[in-house]
Design a protein around this motif. Structure first.
Motif, mmCIF file in Angstrom:
data_model
loop_
_atom_site.group_PDB
_atom_site.id
_atom_site.type_symbol
_atom_site.label_atom_id
_atom_site.label_comp_id
_atom_site.label_asym_id
_atom_site.label_seq_id
_atom_site.Cartn_x
_atom_site.Cartn_y
_atom_site.Cartn_z
ATOM 1 N N ASP A 37 -7.747 26.104 -21.711
ATOM 2 C CA ASP A 37 -6.606 26.764 -22.351
ATOM 3 C C ASP A 37 -5.265 26.316 -21.788
ATOM 4 O O ASP A 37 -4.216 26.775 -22.252
ATOM 5 C CB ASP A 37 -6.728 28.285 -22.194
ATOM 6 N N ASN A 38 -5.293 25.452 -20.798
ATOM 7 C CA ASN A 38 -4.047 24.985 -20.188
ATOM 8 C C ASN A 38 -3.642 23.640 -20.789
ATOM 9 O O ASN A 38 -4.354 22.648 -20.649
ATOM 10 C CB ASN A 38 -4.216 24.848 -18.674
ATOM 11 N N LYS A 39 -2.504 23.601 -21.468
ATOM 12 C CA LYS A 39 -2.021 22.367 -22.079
ATOM 13 C C LYS A 39 -1.247 21.548 -21.047
ATOM 14 O O LYS A 39 -0.341 22.060 -20.390
ATOM 15 C CB LYS A 39 -1.119 22.682 -23.275
ATOM 16 N N ALA A 69 -3.917 28.655 -11.438
ATOM 17 C CA ALA A 69 -3.759 28.731 -12.888
ATOM 18 C C ALA A 69 -4.129 30.119 -13.397
ATOM 19 O O ALA A 69 -5.091 30.725 -12.933
ATOM 20 C CB ALA A 69 -4.626 27.675 -13.562
ATOM 21 N N MET A 70 -3.351 30.611 -14.347
ATOM 22 C CA MET A 70 -3.608 31.924 -14.926
ATOM 23 C C MET A 70 -4.575 31.851 -16.103
ATOM 24 O O MET A 70 -5.009 32.877 -16.627
ATOM 25 C CB MET A 70 -2.292 32.560 -15.373
ATOM 26 N N VAL A 71 -4.887 30.634 -16.543
ATOM 27 C CA VAL A 71 -5.853 30.428 -17.626
ATOM 28 C C VAL A 71 -6.838 29.357 -17.182
ATOM 29 O O VAL A 71 -6.619 28.658 -16.190
ATOM 30 C CB VAL A 71 -5.160 29.999 -18.939
ATOM 31 N N GLY A 72 -7.916 29.209 -17.916
ATOM 32 C CA GLY A 72 -8.894 28.185 -17.593
ATOM 33 C C GLY A 72 -8.424 26.810 -18.033
ATOM 34 O O GLY A 72 -7.470 26.673 -18.811
ATOM 35 N N THR A 105 -2.625 24.220 -10.848
ATOM 36 C CA THR A 105 -1.700 23.333 -11.546
ATOM 37 C C THR A 105 -0.456 23.137 -10.690
ATOM 38 O O THR A 105 -0.229 23.861 -9.718
ATOM 39 C CB THR A 105 -1.291 23.916 -12.911
ATOM 40 N N ASP A 116 -3.243 18.320 -11.972
ATOM 41 C CA ASP A 116 -4.246 19.384 -12.005
ATOM 42 C C ASP A 116 -5.118 19.277 -10.764
ATOM 43 O O ASP A 116 -5.534 18.175 -10.377
ATOM 44 C CB ASP A 116 -5.133 19.265 -13.248
ATOM 45 N N SER A 124 -5.790 19.364 -23.258
ATOM 46 C CA SER A 124 -5.887 20.409 -22.240
ATOM 47 C C SER A 124 -6.263 19.802 -20.895
ATOM 48 O O SER A 124 -6.633 18.625 -20.794
ATOM 49 C CB SER A 124 -6.940 21.442 -22.641
ATOM 50 N N SER A 125 -6.204 20.640 -19.870
ATOM 51 C CA SER A 125 -6.637 20.198 -18.545
ATOM 52 C C SER A 125 -8.123 19.862 -18.546
ATOM 53 O O SER A 125 -8.569 18.972 -17.813
ATOM 54 C CB SER A 125 -6.345 21.290 -17.509
#
Length: 215
Positions: free
Chosen positions: A37-39, A31-34, A164, A46, A116-117
């Motif tokens: 922040d990941n929807k 994942a490029m975001v935490g 993800t 996940d 979010s995740s």
């Protein structure tokens, strides 16, 4: 001619030995975001894996990212999303001293649209975090948080990696991955023996011809 033959033989053997193995995608993406922040979308998978991450290598979850196999009977209502959560506690060799890495687990959760995740993970396990960073899942590890660690020749930070998976992807089971690598290795061995057999045959022919020409 004899020197040219030896050069060609060396080239053929080198080619046969260095045939590359194929890489098989099991559909995990770093994942490029935490997680916060990941929807998520409906059918998301996940993944979380604990271990020592370096600049060039970060361990991935060892469970295949396949929503249908993890949560085949999960249903959701209006404005709800289905999410599969994979939690891989990592290798025992990389666990903090005195702690035992639990067995990997999966969970099937339903969250409201727009979640979010991190929301999905909170429904799947007990989370310990610091400044937005996941430090522990279900009590593992007990106290440390992204600590620097060295195990063997691996030096990095021991933390929870977040992955993800695209719900539209067609993941390859790990068993098929192993079979694919095995098939490539077997084909490489057969080609090597074929090349060597041909080379030896040519060598014998050239040697006999040279001796006859001298006579």
């Amino acid at each position: 001619m004899y020197k040219a033959f030896k050069a060609v033989l060396a080239l053929l053997v080198t080619f046969a030995i260095t045939i590359p193995a194929v890489a098989v995608d099991v559909s995990w993406d770093m994942a490029m975001v935490g997680p916060a922040d990941n929807k998520v979308v409906d059918g998301s998978v996940d993944g979380y894996r604990f271990g020592i991450g370096t600049d060039t290598d970060t361990p991935q979850p060892r469970v295949v990212a396949n929503f249908d196999s993890i949560c085949p009977d999960l249903t959701a209502g209006t404005n709800e999303l289905r999410v599969a959560v994979v939690i891989d506690f990592g290798d025992q060799t990389q666990a903090p001293e005195g702690e035992t890495a639990p067995e990997s687990k999966t969970a099937c959760v339903v969250v409201p649209a727009g979640s979010s995740s991190a929301d999905a993970l909170a429904k799947a396990a007990e989370i310990r975090s610091e400044s937005g960073l996941i430090c522990g899942i279900d009590g593992f590890p007990a106290t440390e948080c992204a600590a620097e660690a060295t195990v063997g020749d691996i030096t990095g930070y021991r933390y929870w990696g977040f992955y993800t998976s695209d719900p539209s992807a067609d993941p390859v089971p790990i068993s098929m991955e192993a079979e694919a690598v095995s098939d490539v290795e077997e084909s490489s061995n057969l080609l090597l023996w074929a090349v060597l057999t041909l080379a030896v045959t040519i060598f014998v022919f050239v040697t006999i011809r040279r001796r006859l020409s001298k006579n």
